[in-house]
Design a protein around this motif. Sequence first.
Motif, short mmCIF file in Angstrom:
data_model
loop_
_atom_site.label_atom_id
_atom_site.label_comp_id
_atom_site.label_asym_id
_atom_site.label_seq_id
_atom_site.Cartn_x
_atom_site.Cartn_y
_atom_site.Cartn_z
N ARG A 151 1.36 -1.24 0.30
CA ARG A 151 0.38 -0.16 0.12
C ARG A 151 1.64 1.52 0.05
NH1 ARG A 151 -3.72 3.22 -1.48
NH2 ARG A 151 -5.11 4.14 -0.27
N ALA A 152 1.62 1.20 0.80
CA ALA A 152 2.74 2.72 0.18
C ALA A 152 2.94 2.73 -0.33
CB ALA A 152 4.46 2.38 1.98
N LEU A 153 3.34 1.43 -1.07
CA LEU A 153 3.97 1.55 -2.47
C LEU A 153 3.89 2.31 -3.11
CD1 LEU A 153 6.75 0.92 -4.17
CD2 LEU A 153 4.93 -1.26 -4.73
N ASP A 154 1.83 2.16 -3.50
CA ASP A 154 0.95 3.09 -3.95
C ASP A 154 0.64 4.13 -4.26
OD1 ASP A 154 0.87 0.17 -5.47
OD2 ASP A 154 -1.41 -0.48 -3.80
N LEU A 155 1.52 4.60 -2.35
CA LEU A 155 0.81 5.73 -2.04
C LEU A 155 2.21 6.76 -2.77
CD1 LEU A 155 -0.25 5.27 1.41
CD2 LEU A 155 -1.45 6.21 -0.01
N LEU A 156 3.45 5.82 -2.91
CA LEU A 156 3.75 7.03 -3.18
C LEU A 156 3.55 7.76 -4.79
CD1 LEU A 156 7.22 4.97 -3.06
CD2 LEU A 156 6.77 6.58 -1.54
N PRO A 157 4.49 9.16 -5.30
CA PRO A 157 4.33 9.06 -6.07
C PRO A 157 4.47 8.46 -7.80
CG PRO A 157 5.20 10.83 -5.07
CD PRO A 157 4.83 9.62 -4.47
N ASP A 158 3.77 8.61 -8.66
CA ASP A 158 4.34 7.68 -9.64
C ASP A 158 5.91 7.73 -9.99
OD1 ASP A 158 1.79 6.77 -9.79
OD2 ASP A 158 1.75 8.58 -11.81
N GLY A 159 6.28 8.48 -9.99
CA GLY A 159 7.64 9.16 -9.88
C GLY A 159 8.36 8.54 -9.26
N TYR A 160 8.17 8.25 -8.69
CA TYR A 160 9.06 7.70 -7.14
C TYR A 160 9.29 6.63 -7.34
CZ TYR A 160 9.57 12.12 -4.16
OH TYR A 160 9.83 13.49 -3.63
N ARG A 161 7.85 5.96 -7.57
CA ARG A 161 7.60 4.75 -7.16
C ARG A 161 8.22 4.20 -8.43
NH1 ARG A 161 2.39 5.13 -7.06
NH2 ARG A 161 2.47 5.01 -9.38
N SER A 162 7.73 4.50 -9.31
CA SER A 162 9.16 4.22 -10.78
C SER A 162 9.95 4.03 -10.56
CB SER A 162 8.51 5.04 -12.06
OG SER A 162 7.22 5.42 -12.29
N VAL A 163 11.23 4.61 -10.19
CA VAL A 163 11.91 5.10 -9.70
C VAL A 163 12.84 3.66 -9.30
CG1 VAL A 163 14.23 6.20 -8.66
CG2 VAL A 163 12.77 7.14 -10.18
N LEU A 164 11.68 3.53 -7.64
CA LEU A 164 12.27 2.68 -6.42
C LEU A 164 12.11 1.32 -7.56
CD1 LEU A 164 12.79 2.45 -3.59
CD2 LEU A 164 10.15 2.25 -2.96
#
Lengths: 189, 219
Positions: free
Chosen positions: A124-137
């Motif tokens: 869920r935390a991953l889903d809550l990240l902004p798209d750019g952050y989540r993609s890079v991570l």
Amino acid sequence: MVDLTEATLVRRARAGELEAMRELYERHASRVYTVVRRLAGDNDLAADLAQDAWASAFQKIREFRGEAAFGTWVHRIAVNTALTQLRQAARRRNLEQGFDGSSTQGNPDRWPASGAAERVTIQRALDLLPDGYRSVLWLHDVEGYTHEEIGARLGIAVGTSKSQLAKARARLRALVTESRAEVVDHGAS
Amino acid sequence: MVHLSEETLSELLEGESVTGAKEHLASCPVCRGELEALRRLRSELRELPELDAPPELWSRIEARLPVGGRARGTRRGWRSQIAMQVAALAAVFVLGLGLGRMFAPGDQAGPGSQLVSERAAATSLADAMAEVRRLGAQYDAALRNLEQLAAQEGAPTPSLAEQRLASLDALVEASRTALSVEPADPVLNSYLFAALEERAAVLRQMRVQQGSGSEVLWR
Ligand SMILES: [Zn+2]
């Protein structure tokens, strides 16, 4: 390692055989769906992305020469499909916080509006990240992309990719910690 | 004591050496704890389970496949199919324009059906694409009007969001069908992507609104 059965399936799919396409899909559906779901942060978008990725793969299956495994090839198409659409979405939204996540504010739409004490799992935390952050991570820490590769895919500098990764990790850590401490204040930055 | 920055912790996690960081870590349990937590989170990410694709996904993909013998109905030539899809896209844009006009005072409303029949008559691909672009621009302009009005007068009702959703669903569908004929067409692709994103944004906002009574519906 040569998978003869899969090579046969690819050849038949190339000839337009629906059953072969279906079999290839069944074999790799989870892998493809998982990566687009992780990148998308949203079930509906993930289903759309997976649909587009598979349609694209079968439309250009003649380009698949068998240098890599079919699964690897379709996985790469899925990542590209997801990144392209997420970037276009960000450009289109034209929010203050661009896809490069230049603001540290989260995407407000992704935050639950109520302050209900919900347990924020890592998923869920991953889903809550902004798209750019989540993609890079996800690309860096799980898919194993280098910052150079991420920069090239996302059209950002290597240094930006590194700082995005640092921010994404810190944000993820904050989200998970927040929930574990049962203090959920999604409005705070 | 100044603790290590998130950038430094991130670099340390990569195994890079950062000047002075080792010494700080040795003397600071807080930063050691942070680094350990980041390491744990990374492991948790890597251990996230593989997910099952939604059961209905294959049927959605199948509808777009280039199956041998063109099993997807009679192939009447891609030019005429494109023209038909453009007509479908145009119908969607007209609906969008209609919504825009409902909220745009002074903007004289043109009968949408007239526009649709005009689009259906578009026969050459170049003409058809020019029309898609023109209508797309008009649709965007109408949406901007709507947003401005929403900012001035408060949000439109949820039923408008539903109408918008329905029109976007139709646009997504039309783009996908058109793409099955011309998969590489950049214009059609960009319409599909744009429509998908707008659809996701409207859905999210509807959810937010339902959850909290927030008045933000249009951005
Ligand atoms: Zn410290």
